[in-house]
Design a protein around this motif. Structure first.
Motif, PDB file in Angstrom:
ATOM      1  N   THR A 259      -6.733  -8.043  19.304  1.00 60.40           N
ATOM      2  CA  THR A 259      -6.591  -6.591  19.147  1.00 60.40           C
ATOM      3  C   THR A 259      -5.202  -6.256  18.633  1.00 60.40           C
ATOM      4  OG1 THR A 259      -7.965  -6.475  21.110  1.00 60.40           O
ATOM      5  CG2 THR A 259      -6.998  -4.415  20.368  1.00 60.40           C
ATOM      6  N   ALA A 260      -4.201  -6.889  19.213  1.00 55.72           N
ATOM      7  CA  ALA A 260      -2.817  -6.618  18.792  1.00 55.72           C
ATOM      8  C   ALA A 260      -2.607  -7.049  17.340  1.00 55.72           C
ATOM      9  CB  ALA A 260      -1.853  -7.346  19.707  1.00 55.72           C
ATOM     10  N   ARG A 261      -3.309  -8.088  16.893  1.00 54.37           N
ATOM     11  CA  ARG A 261      -3.166  -8.547  15.504  1.00 54.37           C
ATOM     12  C   ARG A 261      -3.611  -7.466  14.532  1.00 54.37           C
ATOM     13  NH1 ARG A 261      -3.756 -14.750  14.349  1.00 54.37           N
ATOM     14  NH2 ARG A 261      -2.729 -15.614  16.155  1.00 54.37           N
ATOM     15  N   ARG A 262      -4.709  -6.762  14.888  1.00 48.46           N
ATOM     16  CA  ARG A 262      -5.206  -5.704  13.995  1.00 48.46           C
ATOM     17  C   ARG A 262      -4.202  -4.550  13.915  1.00 48.46           C
ATOM     18  NH1 ARG A 262     -10.179  -7.084  15.849  1.00 48.46           N
ATOM     19  NH2 ARG A 262     -10.150  -5.572  17.547  1.00 48.46           N
ATOM     20  N   THR A 263      -3.699  -4.116  15.076  1.00 50.76           N
ATOM     21  CA  THR A 263      -2.742  -3.002  15.111  1.00 50.76           C
ATOM     22  C   THR A 263      -1.463  -3.388  14.371  1.00 50.76           C
ATOM     23  OG1 THR A 263      -3.583  -2.734  17.332  1.00 50.76           O
ATOM     24  CG2 THR A 263      -1.749  -1.318  16.718  1.00 50.76           C
ATOM     25  N   ASN A 264      -1.037  -4.610  14.595  1.00 54.08           N
ATOM     26  CA  ASN A 264       0.197  -5.117  13.992  1.00 54.08           C
ATOM     27  C   ASN A 264       0.187  -5.007  12.470  1.00 54.08           C
ATOM     28  OD1 ASN A 264       2.689  -6.551  13.978  1.00 54.08           O
ATOM     29  ND2 ASN A 264       1.632  -8.485  13.652  1.00 54.08           N
ATOM     30  N   LEU A 265      -0.978  -5.239  11.880  1.00 49.24           N
ATOM     31  CA  LEU A 265      -1.052  -5.307  10.410  1.00 49.24           C
ATOM     32  C   LEU A 265      -1.476  -3.998   9.756  1.00 49.24           C
ATOM     33  CD1 LEU A 265      -0.542  -7.726   8.469  1.00 49.24           C
ATOM     34  CD2 LEU A 265      -0.539  -8.309  10.868  1.00 49.24           C
ATOM     35  N   ARG A 266      -1.856  -3.003  10.596  1.00 51.00           N
ATOM     36  CA  ARG A 266      -2.365  -1.750  10.016  1.00 51.00           C
ATOM     37  C   ARG A 266      -1.308  -1.121   9.090  1.00 51.00           C
ATOM     38  NH1 ARG A 266      -5.056   0.917  14.627  1.00 51.00           N
ATOM     39  NH2 ARG A 266      -6.544  -0.764  14.377  1.00 51.00           N
ATOM     40  N   GLY A 267      -1.698  -0.878   7.854  1.00 48.14           N
ATOM     41  CA  GLY A 267      -0.777  -0.230   6.895  1.00 48.14           C
ATOM     42  C   GLY A 267       0.427  -1.087   6.529  1.00 48.14           C
ATOM     43  N   ALA A 268       0.324  -2.394   6.729  1.00 42.57           N
ATOM     44  CA  ALA A 268       1.496  -3.246   6.488  1.00 42.57           C
ATOM     45  C   ALA A 268       1.708  -3.574   5.016  1.00 42.57           C
ATOM     46  CB  ALA A 268       1.351  -4.543   7.290  1.00 42.57           C
ATOM     47  N   PHE A 269       0.670  -3.366   4.186  1.00 44.19           N
ATOM     48  CA  PHE A 269       0.772  -3.772   2.772  1.00 44.19           C
ATOM     49  C   PHE A 269       0.663  -2.582   1.832  1.00 44.19           C
ATOM     50  CE2 PHE A 269      -0.943  -7.483   5.000  1.00 44.19           C
ATOM     51  CZ  PHE A 269      -0.061  -8.474   4.584  1.00 44.19           C
ATOM     52  N   ALA A 270       1.292  -2.693   0.695  1.00 43.43           N
ATOM     53  CA  ALA A 270       1.157  -1.682  -0.368  1.00 43.43           C
ATOM     54  C   ALA A 270       1.268  -2.391  -1.702  1.00 43.43           C
ATOM     55  CB  ALA A 270       2.250  -0.630  -0.234  1.00 43.43           C
ATOM     56  N   VAL A 271       0.660  -1.764  -2.719  1.00 40.35           N
ATOM     57  CA  VAL A 271       0.692  -2.334  -4.067  1.00 40.35           C
ATOM     58  C   VAL A 271       1.674  -1.525  -4.906  1.00 40.35           C
ATOM     59  CG1 VAL A 271      -0.693  -2.607  -6.179  1.00 40.35           C
ATOM     60  CG2 VAL A 271      -1.656  -3.239  -3.955  1.00 40.35           C
ATOM     61  N   ARG A 272       2.470  -2.212  -5.700  1.00 36.78           N
ATOM     62  CA  ARG A 272       3.394  -1.525  -6.614  1.00 36.78           C
ATOM     63  C   ARG A 272       3.071  -1.906  -8.043  1.00 36.78           C
ATOM     64  NH1 ARG A 272       8.503  -3.208  -3.164  1.00 36.78           N
ATOM     65  NH2 ARG A 272       8.081  -1.939  -1.338  1.00 36.78           N
ATOM     66  N   GLY A 273       3.419  -1.021  -8.954  1.00 41.00           N
ATOM     67  CA  GLY A 273       3.243  -1.338 -10.382  1.00 41.00           C
ATOM     68  C   GLY A 273       1.927  -0.814 -10.921  1.00 41.00           C
ATOM     69  N   GLY A 274       1.606  -1.211 -12.145  1.00 40.71           N
ATOM     70  CA  GLY A 274       0.440  -0.685 -12.874  1.00 40.71           C
ATOM     71  C   GLY A 274      -0.889  -1.238 -12.400  1.00 40.71           C
ATOM     72  N   PRO A 275      -1.936  -1.039 -13.222  1.00 38.86           N
ATOM     73  CA  PRO A 275      -3.288  -1.445 -12.819  1.00 38.86           C
ATOM     74  C   PRO A 275      -3.405  -2.947 -12.555  1.00 38.86           C
ATOM     75  CG  PRO A 275      -3.301  -0.241 -14.912  1.00 38.86           C
ATOM     76  CD  PRO A 275      -1.880  -0.452 -14.554  1.00 38.86           C
ATOM     77  N   LEU A 276      -4.301  -3.262 -11.643  1.00 37.65           N
ATOM     78  CA  LEU A 276      -4.576  -4.660 -11.301  1.00 37.65           C
ATOM     79  C   LEU A 276      -5.935  -5.044 -11.879  1.00 37.65           C
ATOM     80  CD1 LEU A 276      -3.483  -4.526  -7.567  1.00 37.65           C
ATOM     81  CD2 LEU A 276      -2.425  -5.949  -9.318  1.00 37.65           C
TER      82      LEU A 276
END
Ligand SMILES: O=P(O)(O)OC[C@H]1O[C@H](OP(=O)(O)OP(=O)(O)O)[C@H](O)[C@@H]1O
Length: 233
Positions: A175-192
């Motif tokens: 459970t803590a693993r899910r909370t820990n990672l919530r919103g942890a990533f973002a993409v930068r730059g143009g289209p993928l």
């Protein structure tokens, strides 16, 4: 072309000067790998697994939990199961910067994924810059780079970012693993590209890969697969 020939020459020279040695038992390596034939045969290779989460199953398909609650990953492939001796080789690479172990694991991943449906690019799961500073290198990138080269796939390094310095997943429960990672990533730059595969060393609960996949989907990626070195069964 010149670069390719030079690389082959250096590889031949290094084999002559430093013959492969099994990283598991210390015997002579086989087939140009730092692994002997007996240890290769004894590797914990998954047979049948869930297509969406790579958990071992009696036969290939989609497991109950993934059917009830489809994960944000379309397909997950694991080259190995996280069991002996992989549970020693991966930490050697991750925590002790054992480059030979990393090279061997990337080679095993390339062999395991050669027949998989090809994504348009590989995206390594990034470390936060604070963890990168502390560790000095990024273990997922160190696996993804040779994997991309061997399979002839573009590597998109530096597009997916860990925007929060998260606690190590290994110290937390599910459970803590899910909370820990919530919103942890973002993409930068143009289209993928529309179809990418995330690359990471280990998948345990899937919280890291799911958070990374959600960020890629928010950025417009249509299909996100994951290719991991080892799945914790
Ligand atoms: O599937 P999960 O339950 O999310 O666990 C897997 C993740 O945990 C480990 O990293 P960890 O966060 O422990 O360490 P790191 O940030 O130091 O690489 C591992 O490298 C995966 O990224």
């Amino acid at each position: 072309m010149v670069y390719g020939s030079l690389r082959r020459l250096l590889h031949a020279l290094s084999l002559a000067l430093l013959p492969p040695r099994c990283l598991v038992c210390g015997e002579a390596g086989s087939g140009g790998l730092d692994l002997c034939a007996a240890c290769r045969d004894a590797l914990p290779v998954p047979t049948a697994a869930c297509r969406r989460c790579a958990l071992p199953l009696p036969e290939a398909g989609v497991c109950g939990p993934c059917q009830r609650r489809p994960p944000p990953l379309d397909e997950v492939r694991a080259a190995l199961l996280y069991a002996a001796p992989v549970d020693r080789l991966l930490p050697r690479h991750k925590f002790h910067r054992d480059l030979a172990a990393g090279r061997l694991l990337a080679t095993l991943m390339a062999a395991a994924f050669a027949g998989a449906e090809r994504p348009q690019a590989l995206v390594p799961v990034p470390l936060h810059r604070a963890r990168l500073r502390e560790r000095g290198y990024d273990q997922a990138l160190e696996l993804a780079r040779p994997l991309a080269r061997r399979l002839g796939l573009p590597l998109l390094d530096g597009r997916l970012h860990r925007v929060r310095a998260t606690a190590a997943q290994s110290a937390l429960d599910a459970t803590a693993r899910r909370t820990n990672l919530r919103g942890a990533f973002a993409v930068r730059g143009g289209p993928l590209p529309a179809h990418v595969a995330l690359v990471d060393d280990v998948m345990t609960t899937g919280a890291t890969l799911h958070a990374a996949a959600q960020a890629l989907r928010r950025a417009g990626v249509v299909r996100v697969d994951a290719w991991v070195c080892a799945r914790v069964p």
